[in-house]
Structure formats: C-alpha cells, structure tokens
Design a protein around this motif. Structure first.
Motif, PDB file in Angstrom:
ATOM      1  N   HIS A 166       0.709  -1.714   0.173  1.00 48.10           N
ATOM      2  CA  HIS A 166       0.051  -0.145   0.112  1.00 48.10           C
ATOM      3  C   HIS A 166       0.657   0.906  -0.208  1.00 48.10           C
ATOM      4  O   HIS A 166       0.868   2.190  -0.736  1.00 48.10           O
ATOM      5  CB  HIS A 166      -0.743   0.240   1.208  1.00 48.10           C
ATOM      6  CG  HIS A 166      -1.535   1.605   1.250  1.00 48.10           C
ATOM      7  ND1 HIS A 166      -2.922   1.298   0.217  1.00 48.10           N
ATOM      8  CD2 HIS A 166      -1.656   2.086   2.174  1.00 48.10           C
ATOM      9  CE1 HIS A 166      -3.597   2.750   0.801  1.00 48.10           C
ATOM     10  NE2 HIS A 166      -2.921   2.941   2.042  1.00 48.10           N
ATOM     11  N   MET A 167       2.337   1.080   1.083  1.00 46.22           N
ATOM     12  CA  MET A 167       2.831   2.391   0.634  1.00 46.22           C
ATOM     13  C   MET A 167       3.576   3.119  -0.409  1.00 46.22           C
ATOM     14  O   MET A 167       3.494   3.617  -0.888  1.00 46.22           O
ATOM     15  CB  MET A 167       3.537   2.415   2.367  1.00 46.22           C
ATOM     16  CG  MET A 167       3.322   2.401   3.341  1.00 46.22           C
ATOM     17  SD  MET A 167       2.091   3.998   3.812  1.00 46.22           S
ATOM     18  CE  MET A 167       3.179   4.827   4.067  1.00 46.22           C
ATOM     19  N   SER A 168       3.976   1.986  -0.465  1.00 49.14           N
ATOM     20  CA  SER A 168       4.054   1.710  -2.264  1.00 49.14           C
ATOM     21  C   SER A 168       3.605   2.575  -3.643  1.00 49.14           C
ATOM     22  O   SER A 168       3.690   3.556  -3.998  1.00 49.14           O
ATOM     23  CB  SER A 168       5.125  -0.058  -3.152  1.00 49.14           C
ATOM     24  OG  SER A 168       5.934  -0.644  -2.032  1.00 49.14           O
ATOM     25  N   GLY A 169       2.506   2.347  -3.178  1.00 51.58           N
ATOM     26  CA  GLY A 169       1.505   2.379  -4.161  1.00 51.58           C
ATOM     27  C   GLY A 169       1.669   4.006  -4.245  1.00 51.58           C
ATOM     28  O   GLY A 169       1.182   4.088  -4.783  1.00 51.58           O
ATOM     29  N   LEU A 170       1.105   3.998  -2.914  1.00 52.33           N
ATOM     30  CA  LEU A 170       0.851   5.847  -2.445  1.00 52.33           C
ATOM     31  C   LEU A 170       2.145   6.910  -3.054  1.00 52.33           C
ATOM     32  O   LEU A 170       1.917   7.492  -3.781  1.00 52.33           O
ATOM     33  CB  LEU A 170       0.743   5.973  -1.439  1.00 52.33           C
ATOM     34  CG  LEU A 170      -0.570   4.979  -0.032  1.00 52.33           C
ATOM     35  CD1 LEU A 170      -0.487   5.394   1.377  1.00 52.33           C
ATOM     36  CD2 LEU A 170      -2.162   6.085  -0.959  1.00 52.33           C
ATOM     37  N   GLN A 171       3.851   5.831  -2.563  1.00 53.50           N
ATOM     38  CA  GLN A 171       4.689   6.216  -3.334  1.00 53.50           C
ATOM     39  C   GLN A 171       4.350   6.976  -4.967  1.00 53.50           C
ATOM     40  O   GLN A 171       5.127   8.177  -5.427  1.00 53.50           O
ATOM     41  CB  GLN A 171       5.746   6.128  -3.011  1.00 53.50           C
ATOM     42  CG  GLN A 171       6.674   6.450  -2.822  1.00 53.50           C
ATOM     43  CD  GLN A 171       7.018   8.179  -2.773  1.00 53.50           C
ATOM     44  OE1 GLN A 171       6.300   8.436  -2.025  1.00 53.50           O
ATOM     45  NE2 GLN A 171       8.093   8.581  -2.896  1.00 53.50           N
ATOM     46  N   ALA A 172       4.069   5.480  -5.477  1.00 53.61           N
ATOM     47  CA  ALA A 172       3.647   5.778  -6.925  1.00 53.61           C
ATOM     48  C   ALA A 172       2.697   6.881  -7.514  1.00 53.61           C
ATOM     49  O   ALA A 172       3.354   7.009  -8.305  1.00 53.61           O
ATOM     50  CB  ALA A 172       3.745   4.270  -6.922  1.00 53.61           C
ATOM     51  N   MET A 173       2.023   6.865  -6.845  1.00 56.12           N
ATOM     52  CA  MET A 173       0.935   7.812  -7.114  1.00 56.12           C
ATOM     53  C   MET A 173       1.151   9.162  -7.202  1.00 56.12           C
ATOM     54  O   MET A 173       1.321   9.606  -7.477  1.00 56.12           O
ATOM     55  CB  MET A 173      -0.402   7.103  -6.271  1.00 56.12           C
ATOM     56  CG  MET A 173      -1.626   8.214  -6.753  1.00 56.12           C
ATOM     57  SD  MET A 173      -2.867   8.141  -5.044  1.00 56.12           S
ATOM     58  CE  MET A 173      -2.579   8.928  -3.972  1.00 56.12           C
ATOM     59  N   ARG A 174       2.200   9.236  -5.687  1.00 56.78           N
ATOM     60  CA  ARG A 174       2.630  10.387  -5.665  1.00 56.78           C
ATOM     61  C   ARG A 174       3.165  11.075  -6.311  1.00 56.78           C
ATOM     62  O   ARG A 174       3.587  12.257  -7.368  1.00 56.78           O
ATOM     63  CB  ARG A 174       3.005  10.708  -4.534  1.00 56.78           C
ATOM     64  CG  ARG A 174       2.269  10.798  -3.172  1.00 56.78           C
ATOM     65  CD  ARG A 174       2.958  11.151  -1.948  1.00 56.78           C
ATOM     66  NE  ARG A 174       2.365  11.197  -0.410  1.00 56.78           N
ATOM     67  CZ  ARG A 174       2.418   9.796   0.316  1.00 56.78           C
ATOM     68  NH1 ARG A 174       3.484   8.718   0.137  1.00 56.78           N
ATOM     69  NH2 ARG A 174       1.558  10.244   1.175  1.00 56.78           N
ATOM     70  N   GLN A 175       4.509  10.153  -7.196  1.00 61.62           N
ATOM     71  CA  GLN A 175       5.133  10.745  -8.127  1.00 61.62           C
ATOM     72  C   GLN A 175       4.535  11.130  -9.256  1.00 61.62           C
ATOM     73  O   GLN A 175       5.123  11.792  -9.685  1.00 61.62           O
ATOM     74  CB  GLN A 175       6.517   9.033  -8.299  1.00 61.62           C
ATOM     75  CG  GLN A 175       6.961   9.149  -7.178  1.00 61.62           C
ATOM     76  CD  GLN A 175       8.481   7.762  -6.831  1.00 61.62           C
ATOM     77  OE1 GLN A 175       8.385   7.218  -7.774  1.00 61.62           O
ATOM     78  NE2 GLN A 175       9.506   8.098  -6.260  1.00 61.62           N
ATOM     79  N   ALA A 176       3.422   9.748  -9.742  1.00 68.49           N
ATOM     80  CA  ALA A 176       2.531  10.133 -10.723  1.00 68.49           C
ATOM     81  C   ALA A 176       1.815  11.479 -10.723  1.00 68.49           C
ATOM     82  O   ALA A 176       2.378  12.667 -12.047  1.00 68.49           O
ATOM     83  CB  ALA A 176       1.773   9.119 -10.769  1.00 68.49           C
ATOM     84  N   ARG A 177       1.962  11.598  -9.728  1.00 70.40           N
ATOM     85  CA  ARG A 177       0.704  12.809  -9.665  1.00 70.40           C
ATOM     86  C   ARG A 177       1.944  14.288  -9.744  1.00 70.40           C
ATOM     87  O   ARG A 177       1.948  15.624 -10.613  1.00 70.40           O
ATOM     88  CB  ARG A 177       0.493  13.198  -8.314  1.00 70.40           C
ATOM     89  CG  ARG A 177      -0.882  14.449  -7.919  1.00 70.40           C
ATOM     90  CD  ARG A 177      -0.993  14.655  -6.489  1.00 70.40           C
ATOM     91  NE  ARG A 177      -1.949  13.188  -6.412  1.00 70.40           N
ATOM     92  CZ  ARG A 177      -2.084  12.803  -5.008  1.00 70.40           C
ATOM     93  NH1 ARG A 177      -1.596  13.318  -4.214  1.00 70.40           N
ATOM     94  NH2 ARG A 177      -2.677  12.002  -5.272  1.00 70.40           N
ATOM     95  N   GLU A 178       3.435  13.753  -8.834  1.00 67.80           N
ATOM     96  CA  GLU A 178       4.411  15.547  -9.364  1.00 67.80           C
ATOM     97  C   GLU A 178       4.397  15.127 -10.538  1.00 67.80           C
ATOM     98  O   GLU A 178       5.473  16.483 -11.429  1.00 67.80           O
ATOM     99  CB  GLU A 178       5.094  15.350  -8.607  1.00 67.80           C
ATOM    100  CG  GLU A 178       4.923  15.188  -6.725  1.00 67.80           C
ATOM    101  CD  GLU A 178       5.790  13.934  -6.303  1.00 67.80           C
ATOM    102  OE1 GLU A 178       7.280  14.259  -6.628  1.00 67.80           O
ATOM    103  OE2 GLU A 178       6.327  14.411  -4.929  1.00 67.80           O
TER     104      GLU A 178
END
Length: 104
Positions: free
Chosen positions: A33-45
C-alpha cells in the motif's frame, strides 16, 4: 515455534502461528500500500510538472507574441511621427505661401 501436535496448548500454538502468518501478510499489505501511495505521488508530481511546463511554454509564447506586437507598434509609431513631422512642415510651407499671396 513448537509443534501444535506435541504441545500441551495446541489451540494457543495454532493461534500464535495464525497470528504470525497474518502479521507477515499484514506487513506485506502495508508495504504494498505504501509503495502504491509513493508511486501515485510520483505520478501526480510528474503530471503536475508536465502541466506547469506546458503552462510555462504557453506563457513564454504569449510573451513573445506580445513583444512582437509591441515592436511592430513602436515601429509604426515612429513612422507616424515622421509622417506627422512631414505634414507639419508641408502645412507650414503652404501657410507661409498663402500668407504671402494674401499680402501681395
């Protein structure tokens, strides 16, 4: 861990083993879940960065267009000033000629 078949408390051993298994599974789920959140943040940035880059390019192009218009307008103003000066000189010449004729 002890074997639940040879333990005096097989239910406790089974519960402990089950808890350990679910603990490992929960840790894996949290990590995923944390890895997914990090990937989502990077994609958003990355997306925000691309949007800002596009907006900056639009602003630069608009500023260049406005600069080109300003240069063209300044050139036209200089031409109009020169035309105005030429017309003033011609008008003064015609006025002087008209006054000379009026006196004569």
């Amino acid at each position: 861990m002890s074997n639940m078949f040879t333990s005096r408390n097989p239910a406790g051993v089974a519960a402990g083993q089950t808890a350990a298994i679910f603990g490992v599974l929960a840790a894996g789920a949290v990590n995923a879940h944390m890895s997914g959140l990090q990937a989502m943040r990077q994609a958003r940035e990355s997306s925000n960065s691309q949007v800002l880059r596009y907006q900056l390019n639009v602003a630069i192009n608009r500023a260049q267009d406005l600069c080109d218009v300003a240069v063209a307008q300044a050139s036209e103003i200089e031409q109009l000033k020169a035309e105005n000066a030429r017309l003033r000189a011609a008008s003064a010449t015609y006025l002087a000629a008209a006054r000379r004729k009026a006196i004569a």
